[in-house]
Design a protein around this motif. Structure first.
Motif, PDB file in Angstrom:
ATOM      1  N   ARG A  30      34.492  23.476  31.314  1.00  0.00           N
ATOM      2  CA  ARG A  30      35.048  22.242  31.851  1.00  0.00           C
ATOM      3  C   ARG A  30      36.097  22.525  32.923  1.00  0.00           C
ATOM      4  NH1 ARG A  30      36.523  17.508  28.046  1.00  0.00           N
ATOM      5  NH2 ARG A  30      36.216  16.521  30.074  1.00  0.00           N
ATOM      6  N   PHE A  31      36.402  23.793  33.151  1.00  0.00           N
ATOM      7  CA  PHE A  31      37.414  24.158  34.142  1.00  0.00           C
ATOM      8  C   PHE A  31      36.759  24.824  35.355  1.00  0.00           C
ATOM      9  CE2 PHE A  31      40.748  22.993  31.409  1.00  0.00           C
ATOM     10  CZ  PHE A  31      40.481  23.469  30.133  1.00  0.00           C
ATOM     11  N   ASN A  32      37.398  24.651  36.512  1.00  0.00           N
ATOM     12  CA  ASN A  32      36.932  25.323  37.721  1.00  0.00           C
ATOM     13  C   ASN A  32      37.360  26.787  37.724  1.00  0.00           C
ATOM     14  OD1 ASN A  32      35.929  22.862  38.710  1.00  0.00           O
ATOM     15  ND2 ASN A  32      37.935  22.346  39.561  1.00  0.00           N
ATOM     16  N   ALA A  33      38.547  27.034  37.229  1.00  0.00           N
ATOM     17  CA  ALA A  33      39.086  28.396  37.244  1.00  0.00           C
ATOM     18  C   ALA A  33      40.112  28.530  36.131  1.00  0.00           C
ATOM     19  CB  ALA A  33      39.735  28.714  38.583  1.00  0.00           C
ATOM     20  N   MET A  34      40.285  29.743  35.675  1.00  0.00           N
ATOM     21  CA  MET A  34      41.341  30.069  34.712  1.00  0.00           C
ATOM     22  C   MET A  34      41.954  31.400  35.102  1.00  0.00           C
ATOM     23  SD  MET A  34      39.943  28.825  31.006  1.00  0.00           S
ATOM     24  CE  MET A  34      41.610  28.943  30.316  1.00  0.00           C
ATOM     25  N   GLY A  35      43.184  31.580  34.692  1.00  0.00           N
ATOM     26  CA  GLY A  35      43.803  32.838  35.066  1.00  0.00           C
ATOM     27  C   GLY A  35      45.163  33.029  34.426  1.00  0.00           C
ATOM     28  N   TRP A  36      45.874  33.992  34.977  1.00  0.00           N
ATOM     29  CA  TRP A  36      47.197  34.349  34.474  1.00  0.00           C
ATOM     30  C   TRP A  36      48.180  34.430  35.638  1.00  0.00           C
ATOM     31  CZ3 TRP A  36      48.130  34.868  29.291  1.00  0.00           C
ATOM     32  CH2 TRP A  36      47.010  34.957  28.460  1.00  0.00           C
ATOM     33  N   TYR A  37      49.349  33.873  35.415  1.00  0.00           N
ATOM     34  CA  TYR A  37      50.484  34.010  36.300  1.00  0.00           C
ATOM     35  C   TYR A  37      51.610  34.664  35.514  1.00  0.00           C
ATOM     36  CZ  TYR A  37      48.592  30.938  39.971  1.00  0.00           C
ATOM     37  OH  TYR A  37      47.837  30.398  40.981  1.00  0.00           O
ATOM     38  N   ARG A  38      52.607  35.140  36.238  1.00  0.00           N
ATOM     39  CA  ARG A  38      53.788  35.682  35.578  1.00  0.00           C
ATOM     40  C   ARG A  38      55.029  35.324  36.367  1.00  0.00           C
ATOM     41  NH1 ARG A  38      52.844  42.217  36.557  1.00  0.00           N
ATOM     42  NH2 ARG A  38      53.275  42.237  38.809  1.00  0.00           N
ATOM     43  N   GLN A  39      56.145  35.298  35.657  1.00  0.00           N
ATOM     44  CA  GLN A  39      57.432  35.022  36.290  1.00  0.00           C
ATOM     45  C   GLN A  39      58.486  35.925  35.695  1.00  0.00           C
ATOM     46  OE1 GLN A  39      58.686  30.907  36.182  1.00  0.00           O
ATOM     47  NE2 GLN A  39      60.027  31.214  37.942  1.00  0.00           N
ATOM     48  N   ALA A  40      59.051  36.751  36.552  1.00  0.00           N
ATOM     49  CA  ALA A  40      60.145  37.635  36.149  1.00  0.00           C
ATOM     50  C   ALA A  40      61.470  36.924  36.408  1.00  0.00           C
ATOM     51  CB  ALA A  40      60.068  38.935  36.943  1.00  0.00           C
ATOM     52  N   PRO A  41      62.534  37.344  35.720  1.00  0.00           N
ATOM     53  CA  PRO A  41      63.840  36.706  35.918  1.00  0.00           C
ATOM     54  C   PRO A  41      64.270  36.736  37.383  1.00  0.00           C
ATOM     55  CG  PRO A  41      63.888  38.109  33.997  1.00  0.00           C
ATOM     56  CD  PRO A  41      62.572  38.361  34.666  1.00  0.00           C
ATOM     57  N   ALA A  49      46.008  37.259  37.937  1.00  0.00           N
ATOM     58  CA  ALA A  49      44.553  37.373  37.969  1.00  0.00           C
ATOM     59  C   ALA A  49      43.946  35.998  37.754  1.00  0.00           C
ATOM     60  CB  ALA A  49      44.055  38.339  36.900  1.00  0.00           C
ATOM     61  N   VAL A  50      42.831  35.746  38.409  1.00  0.00           N
ATOM     62  CA  VAL A  50      42.151  34.465  38.243  1.00  0.00           C
ATOM     63  C   VAL A  50      40.657  34.703  38.258  1.00  0.00           C
ATOM     64  CG1 VAL A  50      42.134  33.941  40.711  1.00  0.00           C
ATOM     65  CG2 VAL A  50      42.005  32.082  39.054  1.00  0.00           C
ATOM     66  N   ILE A  51      39.946  33.924  37.449  1.00  0.00           N
ATOM     67  CA  ILE A  51      38.506  34.008  37.394  1.00  0.00           C
ATOM     68  C   ILE A  51      37.931  32.615  37.604  1.00  0.00           C
ATOM     69  CG2 ILE A  51      38.474  33.772  34.863  1.00  0.00           C
ATOM     70  CD1 ILE A  51      36.121  35.729  34.858  1.00  0.00           C
ATOM     71  N   SER A  57      33.488  37.161  41.517  1.00  0.00           N
ATOM     72  CA  SER A  57      34.340  38.220  40.983  1.00  0.00           C
ATOM     73  C   SER A  57      35.765  37.707  40.785  1.00  0.00           C
ATOM     74  CB  SER A  57      34.359  39.405  41.943  1.00  0.00           C
ATOM     75  OG  SER A  57      33.063  39.929  42.131  1.00  0.00           O
ATOM     76  N   PRO A  58      36.455  38.246  39.805  1.00  0.00           N
ATOM     77  CA  PRO A  58      37.857  37.877  39.608  1.00  0.00           C
ATOM     78  C   PRO A  58      38.718  38.344  40.779  1.00  0.00           C
ATOM     79  CG  PRO A  58      36.960  38.985  37.665  1.00  0.00           C
ATOM     80  CD  PRO A  58      35.971  39.171  38.760  1.00  0.00           C
ATOM     81  N   ASN A  59      39.827  37.671  40.966  1.00  0.00           N
ATOM     82  CA  ASN A  59      40.809  38.082  41.963  1.00  0.00           C
ATOM     83  C   ASN A  59      42.061  38.578  41.259  1.00  0.00           C
ATOM     84  OD1 ASN A  59      39.341  37.430  44.320  1.00  0.00           O
ATOM     85  ND2 ASN A  59      39.775  35.274  43.981  1.00  0.00           N
ATOM     86  N   PHE A  68      44.898  46.003  35.410  1.00  0.00           N
ATOM     87  CA  PHE A  68      44.691  44.801  34.598  1.00  0.00           C
ATOM     88  C   PHE A  68      43.247  44.330  34.749  1.00  0.00           C
ATOM     89  CE2 PHE A  68      49.305  42.976  34.621  1.00  0.00           C
ATOM     90  CZ  PHE A  68      49.781  44.209  34.216  1.00  0.00           C
ATOM     91  N   THR A  69      42.729  43.756  33.670  1.00  0.00           N
ATOM     92  CA  THR A  69      41.369  43.207  33.696  1.00  0.00           C
ATOM     93  C   THR A  69      41.349  41.846  33.017  1.00  0.00           C
ATOM     94  OG1 THR A  69      40.429  45.445  33.571  1.00  0.00           O
ATOM     95  CG2 THR A  69      38.960  43.597  33.099  1.00  0.00           C
ATOM     96  N   ILE A  70      40.837  40.843  33.718  1.00  0.00           N
ATOM     97  CA  ILE A  70      40.689  39.509  33.142  1.00  0.00           C
ATOM     98  C   ILE A  70      39.256  39.347  32.653  1.00  0.00           C
ATOM     99  CG2 ILE A  70      40.130  38.446  35.381  1.00  0.00           C
ATOM    100  CD1 ILE A  70      41.635  35.930  34.412  1.00  0.00           C
ATOM    101  N   SER A  71      39.119  38.709  31.499  1.00  0.00           N
ATOM    102  CA  SER A  71      37.791  38.475  30.954  1.00  0.00           C
ATOM    103  C   SER A  71      37.811  37.173  30.168  1.00  0.00           C
ATOM    104  CB  SER A  71      37.353  39.640  30.063  1.00  0.00           C
ATOM    105  OG  SER A  71      38.219  39.781  28.957  1.00  0.00           O
ATOM    106  N   ARG A  72      36.645  36.745  29.727  1.00  0.00           N
ATOM    107  CA  ARG A  72      36.578  35.496  28.973  1.00  0.00           C
ATOM    108  C   ARG A  72      35.550  35.619  27.862  1.00  0.00           C
ATOM    109  NH1 ARG A  72      33.405  32.975  34.006  1.00  0.00           N
ATOM    110  NH2 ARG A  72      31.376  32.617  33.071  1.00  0.00           N
TER     111      ARG A  72
END
Length: 116
Positions: A30-41, A49-51, A57-59, A68-72
């Motif tokens: 149901r989603f167009n894309a999923m991924g991970w973000y991060r925020q350091a102090p 990473a986003v898929i 292919s993932p970016n 790092f490797t993104i998977s689902r």
């Protein structure tokens, strides 16, 4: 209401590994894309990473390529981030992200600390 729940963060020594999980309350299809973000102090939130769930292919951010490797796992409605060869500069709160049409959804975040 879409819910994204992260898990798997923690404290790890430099060179170590962690695997983050993101459980979605709906089918991943149901989603167009999923991924991970991060925020350091003191820094802005950045893409890790986003898929795209329609294929392709993932970016990855340049800083994590090759480490790092993104998977689902569609059956379990989960997205993962395998993080290897961790460095102190990877320390941040990691957020799961999902996009559907014009809407962005975020998890509550999970802390990753890389320190000896």
């Amino acid at each position: 209401q879409v819910q994204l729940v992260e898990s798997g963060g923690g404290l790890v020594q430099p060179g170590g590994s962690l695997r983050l999980s993101c459980a979605a309350s709906e089918s991943l299809f149901r989603f167009n894309a999923m991924g991970w973000y991060r925020q350091a102090p003191g820094k802005q939130r950045e893409l890790v990473a986003v898929i795209t769930l329609g294929g392709g292919s993932p970016n990855y951010a340049d800083s994590v390529k090759g480490r790092f490797t993104i998977s689902r796992e569609n059956v379990k409605n989960k997205v993962f981030l395998q993080m290897d060869s961790l460095k102190p500069e990877d320390t941040a709160v990691y957020y799961c992200y999902a996009n559907r049409e014009r809407n962005d959804y975020w998890g509550q975040g999970t802390q990753v600390t890389v320190s000896s």
